[in-house]
Every structure is written in structure tokens, then in C-alpha cells.
Design a protein around this motif. Structure first.
Motif, PDB file in Angstrom:
ATOM      1  N   UNK A   1      31.178  60.001   4.875  1.00 49.33           N
ATOM      2  CA  UNK A   1      31.304  60.980   5.956  1.00 49.33           C
ATOM      3  C   UNK A   1      31.651  62.362   5.399  1.00 49.33           C
ATOM      4  N   UNK A   2      32.494  62.395   4.378  1.00 49.28           N
ATOM      5  CA  UNK A   2      32.929  63.670   3.813  1.00 49.28           C
ATOM      6  C   UNK A   2      31.911  64.258   2.839  1.00 49.28           C
ATOM      7  N   UNK A   3      31.274  63.394   2.013  1.00 46.64           N
ATOM      8  CA  UNK A   3      30.433  63.891   0.920  1.00 46.64           C
ATOM      9  C   UNK A   3      28.934  63.626   1.105  1.00 46.64           C
ATOM     10  N   UNK A   4      28.575  62.777   2.038  1.00 50.03           N
ATOM     11  CA  UNK A   4      27.167  62.517   2.300  1.00 50.03           C
ATOM     12  C   UNK A   4      26.575  61.369   1.518  1.00 50.03           C
ATOM     13  N   UNK A   5      27.134  61.011   0.369  1.00 50.24           N
ATOM     14  CA  UNK A   5      26.651  59.884  -0.420  1.00 50.24           C
ATOM     15  C   UNK A   5      27.743  59.447  -1.388  1.00 50.24           C
ATOM     16  N   UNK A   6      27.521  58.281  -2.033  1.00 49.34           N
ATOM     17  CA  UNK A   6      28.525  57.726  -2.928  1.00 49.34           C
ATOM     18  C   UNK A   6      28.313  58.197  -4.364  1.00 49.34           C
ATOM     19  N   UNK A   7      29.394  58.523  -5.037  1.00 52.22           N
ATOM     20  CA  UNK A   7      29.345  58.828  -6.459  1.00 52.22           C
ATOM     21  C   UNK A   7      30.742  58.638  -7.044  1.00 52.22           C
ATOM     22  N   UNK A   8      30.826  58.529  -8.357  1.00 53.40           N
ATOM     23  CA  UNK A   8      32.107  58.312  -9.021  1.00 53.40           C
ATOM     24  C   UNK A   8      32.975  59.552  -8.906  1.00 53.40           C
ATOM     25  N   UNK A   9      34.202  59.380  -8.453  1.00 60.11           N
ATOM     26  CA  UNK A   9      35.109  60.507  -8.281  1.00 60.11           C
ATOM     27  C   UNK A   9      35.664  61.025  -9.605  1.00 60.11           C
ATOM     28  N   UNK A  10      35.463  60.267 -10.681  1.00 60.24           N
ATOM     29  CA  UNK A  10      35.953  60.706 -11.984  1.00 60.24           C
ATOM     30  C   UNK A  10      34.869  61.442 -12.756  1.00 60.24           C
TER      31      UNK A  10
ATOM     32  N   UNK B   1      51.180  39.338   0.289  1.00 60.46           N
ATOM     33  CA  UNK B   1      51.080  39.749   1.698  1.00 60.46           C
ATOM     34  C   UNK B   1      50.793  41.245   1.845  1.00 60.46           C
ATOM     35  N   UNK B   2      50.710  41.948   0.725  1.00 58.81           N
ATOM     36  CA  UNK B   2      50.500  43.396   0.759  1.00 58.81           C
ATOM     37  C   UNK B   2      49.131  43.730   1.353  1.00 58.81           C
ATOM     38  N   UNK B   3      49.082  44.709   2.231  1.00 58.25           N
ATOM     39  CA  UNK B   3      47.835  45.136   2.853  1.00 58.25           C
ATOM     40  C   UNK B   3      47.488  46.548   2.393  1.00 58.25           C
ATOM     41  N   UNK B   4      46.487  46.686   1.544  1.00 63.33           N
ATOM     42  CA  UNK B   4      46.135  48.011   1.025  1.00 63.33           C
ATOM     43  C   UNK B   4      45.543  48.902   2.104  1.00 63.33           C
ATOM     44  N   UNK B   5      45.693  50.201   1.910  1.00 66.30           N
ATOM     45  CA  UNK B   5      45.169  51.192   2.849  1.00 66.30           C
ATOM     46  C   UNK B   5      43.948  51.871   2.234  1.00 66.30           C
ATOM     47  N   UNK B   6      43.060  52.345   3.079  1.00 67.56           N
ATOM     48  CA  UNK B   6      41.818  52.964   2.603  1.00 67.56           C
ATOM     49  C   UNK B   6      42.093  54.142   1.680  1.00 67.56           C
ATOM     50  N   UNK B   7      43.123  54.926   1.983  1.00 68.39           N
ATOM     51  CA  UNK B   7      43.415  56.124   1.199  1.00 68.39           C
ATOM     52  C   UNK B   7      44.000  55.804  -0.174  1.00 68.39           C
ATOM     53  N   UNK B   8      44.304  54.529  -0.442  1.00 70.52           N
ATOM     54  CA  UNK B   8      44.841  54.143  -1.742  1.00 70.52           C
ATOM     55  C   UNK B   8      43.751  53.887  -2.781  1.00 70.52           C
ATOM     56  N   UNK B   9      42.492  53.959  -2.353  1.00 65.65           N
ATOM     57  CA  UNK B   9      41.394  53.651  -3.252  1.00 65.65           C
ATOM     58  C   UNK B   9      40.711  54.914  -3.774  1.00 65.65           C
ATOM     59  N   UNK B  10      40.239  54.822  -5.008  1.00 67.64           N
ATOM     60  CA  UNK B  10      39.389  55.837  -5.600  1.00 67.64           C
ATOM     61  C   UNK B  10      38.038  55.192  -5.868  1.00 67.64           C
ATOM     62  N   UNK B  11      36.948  55.887  -5.515  1.00 63.85           N
ATOM     63  CA  UNK B  11      35.606  55.351  -5.723  1.00 63.85           C
ATOM     64  C   UNK B  11      35.130  55.736  -7.120  1.00 63.85           C
ATOM     65  N   UNK B  12      34.763  54.739  -7.909  1.00 62.24           N
ATOM     66  CA  UNK B  12      34.448  54.979  -9.317  1.00 62.24           C
ATOM     67  C   UNK B  12      33.277  54.116  -9.785  1.00 62.24           C
TER      68      UNK B  12
END
Length: 256
Positions: A180-189, A220-231
């Protein structure tokens, strides 16, 4: 020796090479690493989200082994290349991006200074096996599956970390937010774009690096979407080598 004539032949030899690379037989490992270091032609297979490279001089013979290979050393290089061309129904091709991935893979198995070019040719050449066309999985290689050199917290923490990476609700939310923010997927690094490089095979492909250290989580930990980096796969491995664990703002600086 008989030449490879099917994907099953290739997959069987890949399993043998993985056993050598991650097993306890020092001589077999030395053979496998040497072939990887000196090779010119490689089968490229994706396993557990990372590209792995297998030299044609070994993969090109049916039911190959260290003993058989040493007995037939130096023979059949052209023959194995021809056999793999028929089996893969494609010619091997040179690729700067795949060569860069090869160099990273070579380092990961212990080759400290892999050469940019092979010893006896201008460039390495590759057969790419898109997706999982060889029907391989990490469970086929128990030694490799249990080897977590980048997780000093131990195998339990490593398994938990990869389990978190597969939590689809959070990762899919992260994926959609990024598109939604960038238009397509790519590695953030490193900005690697799978679709741009691999065409339709790479559409919507990306990996998710969880920025919360495994030691700070529980079952039992539930990760949040903002905790991920796309790489990409390579940056994912490099990020997981860092101690202390990188925070989200630090991720983009990792290659600086």
C-alpha cells in the motif's frame, strides 16, 4: 558412470551433497566444498527461502557419491553439462545477481574468499529451478535443519524465531501495508526486487525478518505487523548474524 536423466536424479545428488556439507565426514565435506569452490556450472535450488548452489560435475552423474566421484575425477565435465541441459530443458546462463548469491552461499559453507569468477572460465553459469520443482524440503536434510550457527540462544530459540516468521496474520498484514505504501515488494535493506529479477516466478515473493529477539518471546507471544522487516533471503541471513539483535531503525544501516 551413468549420467543424470531426471529431476529425481538431481534431487538425490543434492541430498547427498547436503549430507556432506553438514555431516561429520571431514573428507566428504572437503570434497563438496572443493567442488563448490572450483565449479563453473551450477544447479540453483531454493531451500528454506534461500538459494543454494550445486556443482554440475557432481549432480550430473546418477547416484553419485564421494567415493564414486574421486574414482572418476576429471572425467565427464562436458557430458554432465550436456546431460543437465537435456534434463533441465534449458541452457545454463550467466547472471551477475545469481553469481552474487553464489558468493554469499559459498561463504556460508566456509569458503572465506570465493572468487568472483571460476578458475577456468570467464563466468559461472546456472540452471535456475523456480519454486520447488525438485520437490525438496529442509526436512530432507536433518543435519542442515538442525544446524543454526547464527543462533547462540540455541536451537529452541531458533525454531521459535522461524515459527514467528511464519505467523501469517502478522506477516500478511505487514506485506499489505508495504504494498500500500510502496506499490510493490522489495528488500528494505538492499532493494532487491524478486519480480524484477525472476519475472513471474518472483511475483509477491519476500521474506520477513522479525525484529524482536527470540530470547524476548514465548510460545504465546503474538507478533505485530510493524515488528517485521521485508527482506531478501541473503539479507535475512546477514541480519540474523548480528548481536545484539538489530532494531527496526538499525536495519537499513546494516550494509553501510
Amino acid at each position: 558412470m551413468r549420467l543424470t536423466s531426471s529431476h529425481d536424479d538431481i534431487a538425490a545428488n543434492i541430498k547427498t551433497l547436503e549430507t556432506y556439507l553438514h555431516g561429520n565426514d571431514a573428507e566428504a565435506r572437503e570434497l563438496a566444498v572443493g567442488l563448490l569452490e572450483r565449479g563453473t556450472y551450477f544447479i540453483v535450488a531454493e531451500l528454506n527461502g534461500a538459494m543454494r548452489f550445486y556443482p554440475s560435475s557432481f549432480v550430473g552423474f546418477q547416484e553419485n557419491s564421494a567415493k564414486k566421484h574421486l574414482k572418476n575425477a576429471g572425467s565427464g565435465v562436458r557430458a554432465t553439462t550436456g546431460a543437465l541441459e537435456k534434463t533441465m530443458r534449458a541452457l545454463p546462463f550467466a547472471s551477475a545477481k545469481l553469481n552474487a548469491l553464489y558468493l554469499e552461499y559459498a561463504r556460508s559453507v566456509g569458503i572465506e574468499n570465493p572468487k568472483e569468477k571460476p578458475p577456468y572460465a570467464k563466468a559461472r553459469r546456472f540452471w535456475l529451478t523456480p519454486g520447488n520443482s525438485l520437490n525438496l524440503s529442509l526436512s530432507d536434510f536433518p543435519n542442515a535443519a538442525n544446524d543454526h550457527p547464527y543462533f547462540p540462544e540455541g536451537n529452541a530459540a531458533a525454531r521459535l524465531h522461524h515459527h514467528l516468521d511464519r505467523r501469517r496474520k502478522a506477516t500478511e498484514a505487514s506485506r499489505h501495508a508495504f504494498i500500500h505504501e510502496h506499490g510493490h515488494l522489495y528488500c528494505q535493506v538492499c532493494s532487491f526486487d524478486f519480480e524484477k529479477t525472476y519475472g513471474t516466478t518472483g511475483i509477491d515473493y519476500i521474506e520477513f525478518h522479525h525484529t524482536v529477539p527470540p530470547a524476548e518471546t514465548t510460545d504465546s507471544y503474538k507478533p505485530k505487523a510493524e515488528e517485521y522487516v521485508l527482506v531478501c533471503a541473503n539479507c535475512h541471513r546477514m541480519l540474523e548474524r548480528h548481536r545484539p539483535w538489530l532494531t527496526l531503525p538499525e536495519v537499513k544501516q546494516v550494509l553501510g
